[in-house]
Design a protein around this motif. Structure first.
Motif, PDB file in Angstrom:
ATOM      1  N   SER A 162       1.208   4.220  -3.010  1.00 35.87           N
ATOM      2  CA  SER A 162       0.899   5.610  -2.660  1.00 35.87           C
ATOM      3  C   SER A 162       2.017   6.584  -3.016  1.00 35.87           C
ATOM      4  O   SER A 162       1.818   7.803  -2.975  1.00 35.87           O
ATOM      5  N   ASP A 187       0.841  -1.207   0.000  1.00 37.64           N
ATOM      6  CA  ASP A 187       0.000   0.000   0.000  1.00 37.64           C
ATOM      7  C   ASP A 187       0.871   1.251   0.000  1.00 37.64           C
ATOM      8  O   ASP A 187       0.559   2.241  -0.678  1.00 37.64           O
ATOM      9  N   HIS A 188       1.944   1.208   0.779  1.00 42.39           N
ATOM     10  CA  HIS A 188       2.867   2.349   0.828  1.00 42.39           C
ATOM     11  C   HIS A 188       3.474   2.603  -0.550  1.00 42.39           C
ATOM     12  O   HIS A 188       3.532   3.755  -1.012  1.00 42.39           O
TER      13      HIS A 188
END
Length: 242
Positions: free
Chosen positions: A9, A5-6
């Motif tokens: 992003s 997810d990081h």
């Protein structure tokens, strides 16, 4: 935050949007992509799939840290066996995919022979070779990143086809978009994401920053992998203009 997810992003240069909304993909989704440019892309993707990908996966398998001292029922052995199972599945998938390329090219008269190898293809396959000899962690992150970009790129094409009605009749682009936006492919990419998130990489560590670098590099390579407008006229080995 999960590592995957990081990474998604992050703001990268070039951007993730450039990799998954490239003009090649836009024309594919709208039904205006010339067949010669599609054939050029397919010839390059076959180099990636038939040659570079199996070597890449084989190198990752060789990096799995099996050790005779690990307990058969221990967590280390379980983690290694999970990685092996997924990587073997990758090899099974790519064998089917290369056959899918051949069948689709024959059905739609897309000539995969006689094309020069693009710089974007050489850059991609060279980076795959480098990463697969660096570390298992970086290799698994690279693998997930490649597949995640492909999923989002072809979902974009598939959604455009639905919006513009260009996917209402059979075509090679429809075959490709359905293949790489399918539920089965989405599940496969999710399994790779889980594998990466289970590597135990935590923020503000060397491995964390290395993962960011791998992600950024994959995005950059994906942008360069899509053929640009007009390339199909200059990339024939026989100098035949299309």
């Amino acid at each position: 935050m999960k590592l995957t997810d990081h990474l998604i992003s992050l703001r990268t240069t070039p951007s993730y949007e450039e990799a998954t909304r490239h003009p090649f993909l836009l024309e594919a989704g709208e039904g205006s992509l010339p067949s010669a440019r599609l054939a050029l892309w397919l010839s390059q993707d076959r180099i990636y799939a038939a040659h570079a990908y199996p070597r890449f996966i084989g190198s990752l398998i060789s990096l799995i840290p099996f050790h005779q001292r690990d307990s058969i029922t221990g967590p280390e052995e379980a983690a290694n066996q999970k990685i092996l199972k997924i990587l073997v599945g990758c090899l099974d998938n790519i064998v089917r995919e290369v056959g899918f390329f051949k069948d689709t090219a024959e059905r739609w008269d897309l000539d995969m022979e006689g094309w020069k190898e693009r710089k974007g293809t050489r850059d991609y396959t060279a980076e795959m070779a480098r990463v697969s000899n660096a570390s298992l962690k970086e290799g698994l992150i690279f693998l997930w990143a490649m597949e995640r970009v492909y999923l989002d790129a072809w979902k974009f094409v598939n959604n455009l086809q639905k919006a513009t009605q260009s996917g209402t009749s059979e075509s090679p682009v429809l075959a490709f978009s359905q293949n790489w936006s399918s539920t089965e492919f989405e599940v496969f990419v999710a399994e790779l994401a889980d594998l990466v998130d289970e590597l135990g990489i935590v923020p503000n560590t060397k491995d964390w920053y290395a993962a960011e670098a791998v992600w950024s590099r994959v995005v950059e390579l994906e942008v360069g992998f899509w053929p640009e407008k007009g390339e199909e006229s200059d990339m024939r080995l026989d100098n035949k203009k299309l």
